[in-house]
Design a protein around this motif. Structure first.
Motif, PDB file in Angstrom:
ATOM      1  N   TYR A 253      -9.477   6.752  -3.674  1.00 29.30           N
ATOM      2  CA  TYR A 253      -8.988   5.749  -2.736  1.00 29.30           C
ATOM      3  C   TYR A 253      -7.623   5.213  -3.159  1.00 29.30           C
ATOM      4  CZ  TYR A 253     -10.480   2.080  -5.997  1.00 29.30           C
ATOM      5  OH  TYR A 253     -10.626   1.269  -7.084  1.00 29.30           O
ATOM      6  N   LEU A 254      -7.368   5.132  -4.467  1.00 34.58           N
ATOM      7  CA  LEU A 254      -6.051   4.684  -4.934  1.00 34.58           C
ATOM      8  C   LEU A 254      -4.968   5.690  -4.574  1.00 34.58           C
ATOM      9  CD1 LEU A 254      -6.808   3.132  -8.433  1.00 34.58           C
ATOM     10  CD2 LEU A 254      -6.182   1.952  -6.334  1.00 34.58           C
ATOM     11  N   ILE A 255      -5.299   6.955  -4.651  1.00 33.13           N
ATOM     12  CA  ILE A 255      -4.348   7.998  -4.262  1.00 33.13           C
ATOM     13  C   ILE A 255      -4.034   7.876  -2.774  1.00 33.13           C
ATOM     14  CG2 ILE A 255      -4.028  10.495  -4.021  1.00 33.13           C
ATOM     15  CD1 ILE A 255      -5.799  10.791  -6.556  1.00 33.13           C
ATOM     16  N   ILE A 256      -5.057   7.623  -1.979  1.00 31.58           N
ATOM     17  CA  ILE A 256      -4.863   7.475  -0.533  1.00 31.58           C
ATOM     18  C   ILE A 256      -4.010   6.241  -0.233  1.00 31.58           C
ATOM     19  CG2 ILE A 256      -6.036   7.006   1.655  1.00 31.58           C
ATOM     20  CD1 ILE A 256      -8.359   8.776   0.580  1.00 31.58           C
ATOM     21  N   ILE A 257      -4.315   5.129  -0.880  1.00 23.14           N
ATOM     22  CA  ILE A 257      -3.540   3.899  -0.660  1.00 23.14           C
ATOM     23  C   ILE A 257      -2.080   4.119  -1.034  1.00 23.14           C
ATOM     24  CG2 ILE A 257      -3.186   1.526  -1.471  1.00 23.14           C
ATOM     25  CD1 ILE A 257      -6.288   1.361  -1.728  1.00 23.14           C
ATOM     26  N   ARG A 258      -1.850   4.721  -2.179  1.00 23.05           N
ATOM     27  CA  ARG A 258      -0.468   4.975  -2.615  1.00 23.05           C
ATOM     28  C   ARG A 258       0.256   5.916  -1.659  1.00 23.05           C
ATOM     29  NH1 ARG A 258      -2.510   5.493  -8.562  1.00 23.05           N
ATOM     30  NH2 ARG A 258      -2.217   3.360  -9.270  1.00 23.05           N
ATOM     31  N   ALA A 259      -0.443   6.928  -1.189  1.00 22.97           N
ATOM     32  CA  ALA A 259       0.177   7.886  -0.266  1.00 22.97           C
ATOM     33  C   ALA A 259       0.547   7.202   1.049  1.00 22.97           C
ATOM     34  CB  ALA A 259      -0.763   9.062  -0.015  1.00 22.97           C
ATOM     35  N   VAL A 260      -0.356   6.396   1.581  1.00 21.47           N
ATOM     36  CA  VAL A 260      -0.072   5.692   2.839  1.00 21.47           C
ATOM     37  C   VAL A 260       1.108   4.745   2.654  1.00 21.47           C
ATOM     38  CG1 VAL A 260      -0.966   4.014   4.503  1.00 21.47           C
ATOM     39  CG2 VAL A 260      -2.386   5.941   3.798  1.00 21.47           C
ATOM     40  N   LEU A 261       1.118   4.000   1.569  1.00 21.68           N
ATOM     41  CA  LEU A 261       2.226   3.072   1.326  1.00 21.68           C
ATOM     42  C   LEU A 261       3.545   3.811   1.122  1.00 21.68           C
ATOM     43  CD1 LEU A 261       0.519   0.387  -0.939  1.00 21.68           C
ATOM     44  CD2 LEU A 261       1.150   0.198   1.479  1.00 21.68           C
ATOM     45  N   ALA A 262       3.491   4.957   0.462  1.00 20.10           N
ATOM     46  CA  ALA A 262       4.712   5.744   0.257  1.00 20.10           C
ATOM     47  C   ALA A 262       5.231   6.308   1.578  1.00 20.10           C
ATOM     48  CB  ALA A 262       4.449   6.876  -0.731  1.00 20.10           C
ATOM     49  N   LEU A 263       4.321   6.678   2.458  1.00 19.15           N
ATOM     50  CA  LEU A 263       4.704   7.261   3.743  1.00 19.15           C
ATOM     51  C   LEU A 263       5.029   6.215   4.804  1.00 19.15           C
ATOM     52  CD1 LEU A 263       2.069  10.127   3.945  1.00 19.15           C
ATOM     53  CD2 LEU A 263       4.541  10.400   3.712  1.00 19.15           C
ATOM     54  N   LEU A 264       4.655   4.971   4.573  1.00 19.12           N
ATOM     55  CA  LEU A 264       4.789   3.935   5.596  1.00 19.12           C
ATOM     56  C   LEU A 264       6.196   3.790   6.169  1.00 19.12           C
ATOM     57  CD1 LEU A 264       3.088   1.997   7.215  1.00 19.12           C
ATOM     58  CD2 LEU A 264       3.483   0.270   5.464  1.00 19.12           C
ATOM     59  N   PRO A 265       7.252   3.732   5.363  1.00 20.23           N
ATOM     60  CA  PRO A 265       8.587   3.620   5.964  1.00 20.23           C
ATOM     61  C   PRO A 265       8.916   4.791   6.899  1.00 20.23           C
ATOM     62  CG  PRO A 265       8.692   3.097   3.633  1.00 20.23           C
ATOM     63  CD  PRO A 265       7.318   3.649   3.899  1.00 20.23           C
ATOM     64  N   ALA A 266       8.544   5.986   6.495  1.00 21.81           N
ATOM     65  CA  ALA A 266       8.792   7.157   7.340  1.00 21.81           C
ATOM     66  C   ALA A 266       7.925   7.115   8.594  1.00 21.81           C
ATOM     67  CB  ALA A 266       8.530   8.442   6.558  1.00 21.81           C
ATOM     68  N   VAL A 267       6.707   6.636   8.457  1.00 25.36           N
ATOM     69  CA  VAL A 267       5.805   6.528   9.607  1.00 25.36           C
ATOM     70  C   VAL A 267       6.344   5.518  10.613  1.00 25.36           C
ATOM     71  CG1 VAL A 267       3.522   5.689  10.310  1.00 25.36           C
ATOM     72  CG2 VAL A 267       3.727   7.330   8.440  1.00 25.36           C
ATOM     73  N   VAL A 268       6.795   4.369  10.133  1.00 28.26           N
ATOM     74  CA  VAL A 268       7.357   3.351  11.025  1.00 28.26           C
ATOM     75  C   VAL A 268       8.551   3.932  11.783  1.00 28.26           C
ATOM     76  CG1 VAL A 268       8.572   1.132  11.110  1.00 28.26           C
ATOM     77  CG2 VAL A 268       6.526   1.376   9.693  1.00 28.26           C
ATOM     78  N   GLU A 269       9.420   4.609  11.069  1.00 25.03           N
ATOM     79  CA  GLU A 269      10.593   5.214  11.709  1.00 25.03           C
ATOM     80  C   GLU A 269      10.181   6.291  12.706  1.00 25.03           C
ATOM     81  OE1 GLU A 269      14.409   5.406  12.799  1.00 25.03           O
ATOM     82  OE2 GLU A 269      13.541   3.951  11.436  1.00 25.03           O
ATOM     83  N   ALA A 270       9.203   7.103  12.342  1.00 29.24           N
ATOM     84  CA  ALA A 270       8.740   8.163  13.240  1.00 29.24           C
ATOM     85  C   ALA A 270       8.128   7.583  14.513  1.00 29.24           C
ATOM     86  CB  ALA A 270       7.727   9.055  12.519  1.00 29.24           C
ATOM     87  N   VAL A 271       7.372   6.504  14.377  1.00 28.47           N
ATOM     88  CA  VAL A 271       6.777   5.849  15.545  1.00 28.47           C
ATOM     89  C   VAL A 271       7.883   5.332  16.463  1.00 28.47           C
ATOM     90  CG1 VAL A 271       5.439   3.829  16.298  1.00 28.47           C
ATOM     91  CG2 VAL A 271       4.573   5.280  14.454  1.00 28.47           C
ATOM     92  N   LYS A 272       8.903   4.708  15.885  1.00 34.97           N
ATOM     93  CA  LYS A 272      10.024   4.196  16.686  1.00 34.97           C
ATOM     94  C   LYS A 272      10.756   5.328  17.403  1.00 34.97           C
ATOM     95  CE  LYS A 272      11.410   0.255  13.830  1.00 34.97           C
ATOM     96  NZ  LYS A 272      12.533  -0.211  12.994  1.00 34.97           N
ATOM     97  N   VAL A 273      11.015   6.401  16.686  1.00 31.50           N
ATOM     98  CA  VAL A 273      11.727   7.541  17.276  1.00 31.50           C
ATOM     99  C   VAL A 273      10.909   8.145  18.409  1.00 31.50           C
ATOM    100  CG1 VAL A 273      12.514   9.905  16.827  1.00 31.50           C
ATOM    101  CG2 VAL A 273      13.102   8.072  15.239  1.00 31.50           C
TER     102      VAL A 273
END
Length: 85
Positions: free
Chosen positions: A3-23
């Motif tokens: 679960y820590l790996i998943i949390i870290r991965a989501v947090l690491a990807l979050l800026p890119a995800v936010v940008e992708a959602v906007k685009v």
């Protein structure tokens, strides 16, 4: 402790995800197409993720948490008026 790996991965990807959602929303500002936009976003992220040879976590295990994060981002954008309906 996966679960820590998943949390870290989501947090690491979050800026890119936010940008992708906007685009994606900017390119396809059609209301009522959330499922199609989510499917497109999944395909895009999965294609990029699967090019990583040393990923410690499969995309299938990451996707549910990432999907929830995307939902939270979209909900926030909708409630704050970032995305016009």
């Amino acid at each position: 402790m996966q679960y820590l790996i998943i949390i870290r991965a989501v947090l690491a990807l979050l800026p890119a995800v936010v940008e992708a959602v906007k685009v994606l929303e900017g390119a396809f500002p059609v209301a009522g197409q959330g499922a199609a936009k989510l499917a497109a976003l999944r395909s895009i992220i999965e294609a990029a993720y699967n090019t990583v040879a040393d990923a410690t976590l499969s995309f299938e295990k990451l996707w549910p948490a990432l999907q929830s994060a995307i939902g939270a981002v979209v909900s926030l954008a909708n409630s704050t008026g970032l995305f016009k309906k």
